[in-house]
Write a protein that holds these residues in place. Sequence first.
Motif, PDB file in Angstrom:
ATOM      1  N   LEU A 131       0.833  -1.203   0.000  1.00 19.85           N
ATOM      2  CA  LEU A 131       0.000   0.000   0.000  1.00 19.85           C
ATOM      3  C   LEU A 131       0.870   1.256   0.000  1.00 19.85           C
ATOM      4  CD1 LEU A 131      -2.810  -1.000   2.529  1.00 19.85           C
ATOM      5  CD2 LEU A 131      -3.069  -0.617   0.086  1.00 19.85           C
ATOM      6  N   LEU A 132       1.985   1.190   0.712  1.00 20.82           N
ATOM      7  CA  LEU A 132       2.849   2.365   0.794  1.00 20.82           C
ATOM      8  C   LEU A 132       3.522   2.648  -0.558  1.00 20.82           C
ATOM      9  CD1 LEU A 132       3.756   4.557   2.625  1.00 20.82           C
ATOM     10  CD2 LEU A 132       5.464   3.063   3.596  1.00 20.82           C
ATOM     11  N   VAL A 133       3.845   1.587  -1.295  1.00 19.36           N
ATOM     12  CA  VAL A 133       4.387   1.781  -2.638  1.00 19.36           C
ATOM     13  C   VAL A 133       3.349   2.503  -3.494  1.00 19.36           C
ATOM     14  CG1 VAL A 133       5.080   0.614  -4.758  1.00 19.36           C
ATOM     15  CG2 VAL A 133       5.993  -0.147  -2.574  1.00 19.36           C
ATOM     16  N   PHE A 134       2.084   2.087  -3.381  1.00 14.52           N
ATOM     17  CA  PHE A 134       1.030   2.763  -4.143  1.00 14.52           C
ATOM     18  C   PHE A 134       0.790   4.173  -3.634  1.00 14.52           C
ATOM     19  CE2 PHE A 134       0.371  -1.304  -5.886  1.00 14.52           C
ATOM     20  CZ  PHE A 134      -0.262  -1.087  -7.089  1.00 14.52           C
ATOM     21  N   GLU A 135       0.959   4.340  -2.337  1.00 13.08           N
ATOM     22  CA  GLU A 135       0.842   5.666  -1.749  1.00 13.08           C
ATOM     23  C   GLU A 135       1.827   6.628  -2.408  1.00 13.08           C
ATOM     24  OE1 GLU A 135      -0.814   5.925   1.770  1.00 13.08           O
ATOM     25  OE2 GLU A 135      -1.072   7.894   0.894  1.00 13.08           O
ATOM     26  N   ARG A 136       3.044   6.161  -2.568  1.00 12.15           N
ATOM     27  CA  ARG A 136       4.085   7.009  -3.138  1.00 12.15           C
ATOM     28  C   ARG A 136       3.925   7.202  -4.629  1.00 12.15           C
ATOM     29  NH1 ARG A 136       8.632   8.766  -0.762  1.00 12.15           N
ATOM     30  NH2 ARG A 136       9.636   9.013  -2.775  1.00 12.15           N
ATOM     31  N   THR A 137       3.612   6.117  -5.337  1.00 14.95           N
ATOM     32  CA  THR A 137       3.603   6.204  -6.789  1.00 14.95           C
ATOM     33  C   THR A 137       2.275   6.734  -7.314  1.00 14.95           C
ATOM     34  OG1 THR A 137       2.986   3.888  -6.856  1.00 14.95           O
ATOM     35  CG2 THR A 137       5.311   4.388  -7.113  1.00 14.95           C
ATOM     36  N   GLY A 164      -5.052  -6.896   5.756  1.00 16.90           N
ATOM     37  CA  GLY A 164      -4.640  -5.497   5.755  1.00 16.90           C
ATOM     38  C   GLY A 164      -5.622  -4.633   4.977  1.00 16.90           C
ATOM     39  N   LEU A 165      -6.067  -5.140   3.828  1.00 18.46           N
ATOM     40  CA  LEU A 165      -7.005  -4.374   3.011  1.00 18.46           C
ATOM     41  C   LEU A 165      -8.357  -4.244   3.709  1.00 18.46           C
ATOM     42  CD1 LEU A 165      -6.027  -5.984  -0.377  1.00 18.46           C
ATOM     43  CD2 LEU A 165      -5.598  -3.642   0.320  1.00 18.46           C
ATOM     44  N   PHE A 166      -8.819  -5.350   4.292  1.00 19.97           N
ATOM     45  CA  PHE A 166     -10.086  -5.278   5.020  1.00 19.97           C
ATOM     46  C   PHE A 166      -9.969  -4.317   6.199  1.00 19.97           C
ATOM     47  CE2 PHE A 166     -10.934  -9.225   2.723  1.00 19.97           C
ATOM     48  CZ  PHE A 166     -12.268  -9.080   2.409  1.00 19.97           C
ATOM     49  N   MET A 167      -8.782  -4.317   6.838  1.00 23.01           N
ATOM     50  CA  MET A 167      -8.557  -3.398   7.957  1.00 23.01           C
ATOM     51  C   MET A 167      -8.724  -1.960   7.488  1.00 23.01           C
ATOM     52  SD  MET A 167      -7.730  -3.261  11.155  1.00 23.01           S
ATOM     53  CE  MET A 167      -8.788  -1.862  11.378  1.00 23.01           C
ATOM     54  N   ALA A 168      -8.118  -1.637   6.344  1.00 18.80           N
ATOM     55  CA  ALA A 168      -8.236  -0.268   5.815  1.00 18.80           C
ATOM     56  C   ALA A 168      -9.709   0.050   5.564  1.00 18.80           C
ATOM     57  CB  ALA A 168      -7.427  -0.134   4.533  1.00 18.80           C
ATOM     58  N   PHE A 181     -12.503   4.986  -2.827  1.00 24.58           N
ATOM     59  CA  PHE A 181     -12.089   4.412  -4.105  1.00 24.58           C
ATOM     60  C   PHE A 181     -10.658   3.910  -4.069  1.00 24.58           C
ATOM     61  CE2 PHE A 181     -15.866   6.813  -4.929  1.00 24.58           C
ATOM     62  CZ  PHE A 181     -16.604   5.877  -5.632  1.00 24.58           C
ATOM     63  N   SER A 182      -9.836   4.500  -3.199  1.00 19.12           N
ATOM     64  CA  SER A 182      -8.514   3.902  -2.984  1.00 19.12           C
ATOM     65  C   SER A 182      -8.678   2.482  -2.463  1.00 19.12           C
ATOM     66  CB  SER A 182      -7.720   4.712  -1.951  1.00 19.12           C
ATOM     67  OG  SER A 182      -7.463   5.996  -2.436  1.00 19.12           O
ATOM     68  N   VAL A 183      -9.521   2.356  -1.442  1.00 17.82           N
ATOM     69  CA  VAL A 183      -9.731   1.042  -0.839  1.00 17.82           C
ATOM     70  C   VAL A 183     -10.385   0.104  -1.858  1.00 17.82           C
ATOM     71  CG1 VAL A 183     -11.036  -0.182   0.941  1.00 17.82           C
ATOM     72  CG2 VAL A 183      -9.818   1.908   1.524  1.00 17.82           C
ATOM     73  N   TYR A 184     -11.370   0.624  -2.591  1.00 15.91           N
ATOM     74  CA  TYR A 184     -12.042  -0.207  -3.598  1.00 15.91           C
ATOM     75  C   TYR A 184     -11.045  -0.731  -4.633  1.00 15.91           C
ATOM     76  CZ  TYR A 184     -14.692  -1.327  -7.806  1.00 15.91           C
ATOM     77  OH  TYR A 184     -15.169  -1.958  -8.931  1.00 15.91           O
ATOM     78  N   PHE A 185     -10.236   0.169  -5.159  1.00 22.83           N
ATOM     79  CA  PHE A 185      -9.311  -0.263  -6.215  1.00 22.83           C
ATOM     80  C   PHE A 185      -8.229  -1.185  -5.671  1.00 22.83           C
ATOM     81  CE2 PHE A 185     -11.157   2.960  -8.977  1.00 22.83           C
ATOM     82  CZ  PHE A 185     -11.070   2.340 -10.213  1.00 22.83           C
ATOM     83  N   MET A 186      -7.757  -0.916  -4.457  1.00 21.63           N
ATOM     84  CA  MET A 186      -6.730  -1.797  -3.907  1.00 21.63           C
ATOM     85  C   MET A 186      -7.297  -3.186  -3.631  1.00 21.63           C
ATOM     86  SD  MET A 186      -4.064  -0.033  -4.075  1.00 21.63           S
ATOM     87  CE  MET A 186      -2.953  -1.290  -3.470  1.00 21.63           C
ATOM     88  N   MET A 187      -8.494  -3.229  -3.046  1.00 22.53           N
ATOM     89  CA  MET A 187      -9.087  -4.539  -2.722  1.00 22.53           C
ATOM     90  C   MET A 187      -9.381  -5.322  -3.985  1.00 22.53           C
ATOM     91  SD  MET A 187     -11.753  -3.767   0.357  1.00 22.53           S
ATOM     92  CE  MET A 187     -11.527  -4.913   1.707  1.00 22.53           C
ATOM     93  N   THR A 188     -10.130  -4.711  -4.903  1.00 24.54           N
ATOM     94  CA  THR A 188     -10.498  -5.461  -6.112  1.00 24.54           C
ATOM     95  C   THR A 188      -9.267  -5.669  -6.985  1.00 24.54           C
ATOM     96  OG1 THR A 188     -11.110  -3.382  -7.178  1.00 24.54           O
ATOM     97  CG2 THR A 188     -12.873  -4.636  -6.124  1.00 24.54           C
ATOM     98  N   GLY A 189      -8.322  -4.726  -6.939  1.00 20.09           N
ATOM     99  CA  GLY A 189      -7.119  -4.881  -7.749  1.00 20.09           C
ATOM    100  C   GLY A 189      -6.282  -6.060  -7.281  1.00 20.09           C
ATOM    101  N   VAL A 190      -6.040  -6.146  -5.978  1.00 23.96           N
ATOM    102  CA  VAL A 190      -5.241  -7.259  -5.454  1.00 23.96           C
ATOM    103  C   VAL A 190      -5.994  -8.574  -5.663  1.00 23.96           C
ATOM    104  CG1 VAL A 190      -4.230  -8.255  -3.375  1.00 23.96           C
ATOM    105  CG2 VAL A 190      -4.023  -5.820  -3.793  1.00 23.96           C
ATOM    106  N   HIS A 191      -7.318  -8.518  -5.496  1.00 22.77           N
ATOM    107  CA  HIS A 191      -8.110  -9.732  -5.740  1.00 22.77           C
ATOM    108  C   HIS A 191      -8.023 -10.124  -7.213  1.00 22.77           C
ATOM    109  CE1 HIS A 191     -11.896 -11.928  -6.635  1.00 22.77           C
ATOM    110  NE2 HIS A 191     -11.548 -12.580  -5.535  1.00 22.77           N
ATOM    111  N   GLY A 192      -8.171  -9.122  -8.097  1.00 22.11           N
ATOM    112  CA  GLY A 192      -8.075  -9.394  -9.532  1.00 22.11           C
ATOM    113  C   GLY A 192      -6.717  -9.975  -9.905  1.00 22.11           C
ATOM    114  N   LEU A 193      -5.680  -9.462  -9.243  1.00 24.63           N
ATOM    115  CA  LEU A 193      -4.339 -10.000  -9.487  1.00 24.63           C
ATOM    116  C   LEU A 193      -4.305 -11.487  -9.144  1.00 24.63           C
ATOM    117  CD1 LEU A 193      -1.438  -9.065 -10.235  1.00 24.63           C
ATOM    118  CD2 LEU A 193      -1.010  -8.850  -7.797  1.00 24.63           C
ATOM    119  N   HIS A 194      -4.971 -11.847  -8.068  1.00 22.43           N
ATOM    120  CA  HIS A 194      -5.028 -13.267  -7.692  1.00 22.43           C
ATOM    121  C   HIS A 194      -5.786 -14.077  -8.728  1.00 22.43           C
ATOM    122  CE1 HIS A 194      -3.447 -12.038  -3.792  1.00 22.43           C
ATOM    123  NE2 HIS A 194      -3.240 -13.315  -3.552  1.00 22.43           N
TER     124      HIS A 194
END
Lengths: 545, 229, 336, 151
Positions: A228-234, B55-59, B162-175
């Motif tokens: 997340l921190l990498v994304f935070e920065r980039t 971690g993502l769910f925590m956020a 939307f940060s949380v949305y994109f990170m969650m679905t993005g990491v899930h999509g990566l999987h």
Amino acid sequence: MSSTTGDLAAGHHGHDHGSYLTAKRGLMSWLFTLDHKRIGMMYLGSILTFFLVGGLLALAFRVELATAEPDLFTGSTYNRLFTLHGAIMVFLVLVPSIPASLGNFLLPLMLGAKDVAFPRLNLLSFHIYMLGAAFLVFTLLAGGVETGWTFYTPYSSTTDSAVVSALMGAFILGFSSILTGINFIVTIHKMRAPGLTWLRLPLFVWASYATSLIQVLATPVIAITLFLLVFERTMGIGIFDPALGGDPVLFQHFFWFYSHPVVYVMILPAFGVISETVSIHSRKHIFGYTAIAASSVAIAAIGFLVWGHHMFVSGQSELAGTIFSLITFGVAVPTAIKVFSWVATMYKGSIELNTVMLYTLSFLFIFAIGGLTGLFLATLAVDVHMHDTYFVVAHFHYVMMGGTLMGFIAGIHHWWPKMTGRMFPELPAKIGALLVFVGFNLTFFTQFVAGSRGMPRRYHEYAPEFETWQFLSTVGSFVLAAGLFLTLFYLLWSMKGGAKAPKNPWEAKTLEWETESPPIEHNFAGQVICRTGPYDFDEIDTSRA
Amino acid sequence: MSNGIENESEVAAGHAHGDHPAFLAHHFHDAPQQKSAVKFGMWLFLVQEILFFAGLFMAYFAFRALYPETWLAAHELLDKRMGAFNTVVLLTSSLTMALAVRACQLDDIKGCVRYLWITIGCAFGFMIVKYFEYSHKFHVGTLPGKFYTYEGIEGGAPELFFSVYFMMTGVHGLHVVIGIGIMLWMIMGPLRRGKVSSQYYALVENVGLYWHLVDLIWIFLFPLLYLVR
Amino acid sequence: MTFAAFLPLLAGAKARAGDAIPLTPKWWLPESASTFSHKVDTTFALIYWLDVFFFVLIIGAMAWFTIAYRRRSKDQKTSPVKGNHALEFAWSFIPGLFLLSFFGMGFVTYMDMQVPPADAMDVRVTGQKWNWSFEYPEQGLQLASADGLVVPSNTPVRLTITSVDVLHSFYIPAFRTKKDAVPNRYTSLWFEAKAPGEYQIYCTEYCGDDHSRMTSKVIAMEPAAFREWVAGQKSASASMSPVERGQKLFTAQGCAGCHSIDGSTLIGPSLKGKYGANEQLADGSSVAIDDNYIRESILTPNAKIVAGFAGQMPPYQGRLQDDEISALIDYIKTLK
Amino acid sequence: MSSSHAAAPSHGHGHDHPAGEHISSMGTYLTIFGLLLILTVLTFAVSYAELPGNWSIIAAIGVATVKAVLVAGWFMHLKYDTRFNVLVFLSAFWFMLVFFGFTLTDLTSRGALFQKLDNHTLHAEKGAKYGAPAVLKEGGHGSEGGHGGGH
């Protein structure tokens, strides 16, 4: 007695006779080996190399800190030095130190197994470790990073140094740690020799087991945090950035959820080593085996519930701080049990004051101070004063460097005959141990005083009233370095020049001493059968020696 | 009596496992030991996967607690129907994955490959729907962090949703994408070369466990992101 | 020297006649100057002496065993002691009781330190790279002296702390108190200085290049003297010319930390002789330095960044009044 | 010598009943799949209901948990796996809850002490548009008594 059955059996396995060191030759036979012993030795070499780098960085800023004025470096350079020192020491040295090197080498031997459960995965862990290390080395060459090893936001998300490559390095190293943890847990569960019940496991194995649990359970959280921190920065996603509504204290929760348990990844294996050495070199059954084994697992479990004690003044709520403080004292109990048990093990023993025992005693001395000073920091009101001062610096160096490093060096000496097939020279080793002990205490005890008198950490220049303490600390660091260099030299020398080691120089009872020194390629010449506990010294047949 | 090292063949004879099948690695004693070790290792891997997502769910929960009104307003912008459709697609893929493992157990390797292809098809379907959802968000500007340009949400820090949305679905999509890759590799490699049989199908089983976990995470992502008000 | 630190005898040796008897050797803690600092010190002392006791116990036993049970012959047999449940219970349970009492003491004092008295005087503290600035809402003092945090002694003072850039931490060793400054949030601490005097302030949360220079002082005065100081500050700012006021703001708001007035380059460009000149920007264009440009650079510094510098300055939007900005501009004009 | 220490006949590694040998019938899989679909429809429908308070999230997580149990139990064969593997899998959720529990304790109790004892305290955290200094200005300088004479 029983070892002769091994010799009989060996006849059927002629190809197994060569030492693992010479069974195959060439660089590739090392870099792509599946042999846990070779992988362990490669880890040992890499970890000690990075320890040298991290140590030299520390010496550089210790020279700067000898006087109150800034005389050698600018603030920016100084900040890079302590950040790289911290990042290298934590991610490349302390976290993998004992588990990856001694653990890899010893675990299958102690279990009477031919290898870890997943040898390919083990090799992959090592390669991932080297890749992560490459990122950190790149960071060093790309001008370094000055966020502190803790990468606190928003500093780390806004500064313009090579933070991303450092984060990537730590992220990648995390996976090495996770995979090693998974491998060890499965190995301990599934690869034990017939007769090797849970309560006959050497305490080093119990400690490695507890360590591995933490590696598997905590490391993924730091991985996602750094991600997340990498994304935070980039990309500026803002989760930890107050400028976008994010919460920097949330970052600290994420960070310490991993980074507090991980201090037990560093210290628990050292506990394991000391449990072995104190018993073997006192030639006496360990005192309170079950309590020591259970306390390892208890420390690992409770260790997950205390991370907020790093955040008492961070703006964390008072309620959370109070809960964390209370539970933190809970970790002290199993730790105290261990220390008392080790000392009690020496009672009515037959103590040989060799180098291994000297380091074991150093460990007890240093860890006692490290542990007892932790009580100040667990206490809410006192920690408010002590937090982020040199008192904390001294405390965690006593625990993590003093504790882990004394355990690591004790372990290296204890198993040196097994790993290399050579004995180390006793006299220089004792001189080295003395220098390390004196140097260490001079370096870090002075910092307790500077800290409790109010000197903040990570200061490049400081008030003159602290100069005496800081100067003594710098002197100590050079004594410590001298001791460590001496140790490095005689160990390297002994690989060629040391006396040939017998199979079991310490007359220990654990299974790794049943095979040759150094062990043959597939560890044992046949199937190991375990019939005794690891510390049943009252049954020693001394005529064998 | 002390510890000892005994002639291996004697021990093996006593153990009634004289044969040494091809899939058995040298350092394991017998097939059940290897099978249970591999399975156990996989479960531990899934444990670390869950904590990675934790971690993502925590956020998600943290900012939901800090900005409840924003969270309510922002989730209305997601298309529930697309999320529901994708849930059904992933559940179907999970079924076919389970059936692929079952086919292995019945020694029906062709069936296994067939079910795997269906699973891969579903995975692609999932990603295509995700593509449409993402491109819509790029279009209206409901993007993470500093790229957020949408103006229709009251309350603090809507970009964080939307940060949380994109990170969650993005990491899930990566999987999901990694899962597609592994399944393709399995079909082209081990399954084609006949390395998998009802005797030893740990590979298919473990990939199955991985895939079910990806499904499991979506089962929680879907209501939290799309449905909860 | 290490071991000597734990010798209780030293405590007595260090205590001079007339002093209050120190609970721990004097060199462990700095002066104790707030109303709760002695409570912290008492807790410290309790843990300290218990630590000394356990350390002597553990290391004493270790040393004794090492000597008494050294190996005398190669084939020496040892006692088969494997454990003692009563002993193991005792050494888990008894330290456990001590630990609980430490927690209790720490908690009680911590609550004292966290909860300010209702009549505490309010001061706003803002941390930024790399200085602290103070405002006095109750006294109506926006722009306080840059010398430090001036407070009345024997009066509870509550600080409401925030930061405009990264994390900082506000630490007064003599008062035994500390709290992080977190951007976008308020944290708080309070203290009551027991006597007039100067007490060191440190930043203890790492914040970059000049972290170790981010220091200040608490200047505690008798309440009457404090009232005079407030009045003096007010009349001074009322009678000040805009240039003087700008000069004062320039230090108090931390501008001087990054912008020199003598032409040397610090974190940001020097402001010497800048007014009326042209500035080369990072994007290749150039701009004339006039009132509007300075105003914009103060409020939204990252809108135009000077070539050769990183945009590190925090925005002052919402932190300065219009007349304050004008005063700053007037001051910058004088920097020839 | 000590015959009580003799090796137990069974091996240390407890490969009791090799996991994964159970073969579920096609019918079982289809039934589970059907249940999963029904639950998906249910949770989708519930989202349109105006549930009071926290019930919306409780219902959503409740249904999701039931679905997760179905997937883990039958698709992942956890029902037929060793108890130990079940424990391992559940431990992940335990540690996740530890992480959530403590962190949310902090986030939701920040400033609690502050507000109760001292109601003129600023607390900008909740819901406020970010940008602390602006808030300090609006909420602070305007509302404070005894202030404003300075300029």
